[in-house]
Motif scaffolding. Sequence first.
Motif, PDB file in Angstrom:
ATOM      1  N   GLN A  42     103.372  10.752  36.167  1.00 28.39           N
ATOM      2  CA  GLN A  42     103.077   9.560  36.955  1.00 28.39           C
ATOM      3  C   GLN A  42     102.534   9.967  38.310  1.00 28.39           C
ATOM      4  O   GLN A  42     103.046  10.883  38.956  1.00 28.39           O
ATOM      5  N   LYS A  43     101.486   9.291  38.735  1.00 23.56           N
ATOM      6  CA  LYS A  43     100.893   9.571  40.045  1.00 23.56           C
ATOM      7  C   LYS A  43     101.705   8.871  41.126  1.00 23.56           C
ATOM      8  O   LYS A  43     102.290   7.823  40.899  1.00 23.56           O
ATOM      9  N   ALA A  44     101.739   9.477  42.302  1.00 26.06           N
ATOM     10  CA  ALA A  44     102.465   8.896  43.436  1.00 26.06           C
ATOM     11  C   ALA A  44     101.783   7.610  43.875  1.00 26.06           C
ATOM     12  O   ALA A  44     100.568   7.468  43.772  1.00 26.06           O
ATOM     13  N   GLU A  45     102.600   6.686  44.351  1.00 26.66           N
ATOM     14  CA  GLU A  45     102.040   5.445  44.870  1.00 26.66           C
ATOM     15  C   GLU A  45     101.255   5.736  46.141  1.00 26.66           C
ATOM     16  O   GLU A  45     101.726   6.453  47.014  1.00 26.66           O
ATOM     17  N   LYS A  46     100.065   5.180  46.257  1.00 23.72           N
ATOM     18  CA  LYS A  46      99.207   5.459  47.411  1.00 23.72           C
ATOM     19  C   LYS A  46      99.719   4.807  48.684  1.00 23.72           C
ATOM     20  O   LYS A  46      99.344   5.198  49.761  1.00 23.72           O
ATOM     21  N   SER A  47     100.600   3.819  48.558  1.00 29.04           N
ATOM     22  CA  SER A  47     101.062   3.114  49.741  1.00 29.04           C
ATOM     23  C   SER A  47     102.144   3.874  50.510  1.00 29.04           C
ATOM     24  O   SER A  47     102.485   3.495  51.614  1.00 29.04           O
ATOM     25  N   THR A  49     103.844   6.923  52.693  1.00 33.69           N
ATOM     26  CA  THR A  49     103.395   7.891  53.698  1.00 33.69           C
ATOM     27  C   THR A  49     103.673   9.296  53.189  1.00 33.69           C
ATOM     28  O   THR A  49     104.490   9.502  52.288  1.00 33.69           O
ATOM     29  N   LEU A  50     103.006  10.272  53.781  1.00 36.77           N
ATOM     30  CA  LEU A  50     103.199  11.663  53.377  1.00 36.77           C
ATOM     31  C   LEU A  50     104.656  12.081  53.555  1.00 36.77           C
ATOM     32  O   LEU A  50     105.234  12.730  52.686  1.00 36.77           O
ATOM     33  N   SER A  51     105.277  11.689  54.656  1.00 33.31           N
ATOM     34  CA  SER A  51     106.668  12.084  54.895  1.00 33.31           C
ATOM     35  C   SER A  51     107.594  11.479  53.837  1.00 33.31           C
ATOM     36  O   SER A  51     108.530  12.127  53.388  1.00 33.31           O
ATOM     37  N   ALA A  52     107.327  10.236  53.411  1.00 35.23           N
ATOM     38  CA  ALA A  52     108.153   9.608  52.377  1.00 35.23           C
ATOM     39  C   ALA A  52     107.983  10.338  51.051  1.00 35.23           C
ATOM     40  O   ALA A  52     108.949  10.553  50.312  1.00 35.23           O
ATOM     41  N   LEU A  53     106.753  10.745  50.729  1.00 38.25           N
ATOM     42  CA  LEU A  53     106.496  11.489  49.502  1.00 38.25           C
ATOM     43  C   LEU A  53     107.171  12.857  49.534  1.00 38.25           C
ATOM     44  O   LEU A  53     107.694  13.328  48.519  1.00 38.25           O
TER      45      LEU A  53
END
Length: 98
Positions: A42-47, A49-53
């Motif tokens: 599954q691809k990461a949600e684009k919404s 932020t980088l820090s949240a990912l």
Amino acid sequence: EGDEVLDPDTGESLGVWEIVKGELIVTNAQERLSMAQTPIKQKAEKSKTLSALMVEASKAGAGEEQRASLSVNRSEMSGRPATQAVAVGDPVRSADEG
């Protein structure tokens, strides 16, 4: 297949432990051979932020369902084999078979 699992109280066979090594999608099935590939992650949600990912990725099992822990007396467990690498000749089961 792994080892036969026995009831610790009666010695009765509970069945053979099936070892799941992974999931594949068959892309070309023939009588004696098949081509398969692993499922797309599954691809990461684009919404996000980088820090949240980064926080999500650092957690164990990121991207998978999180399950509650269960306190288990491991000394009473038996028959659970270690998972080995996928090899030629491993038996397979269709997801349709249950």
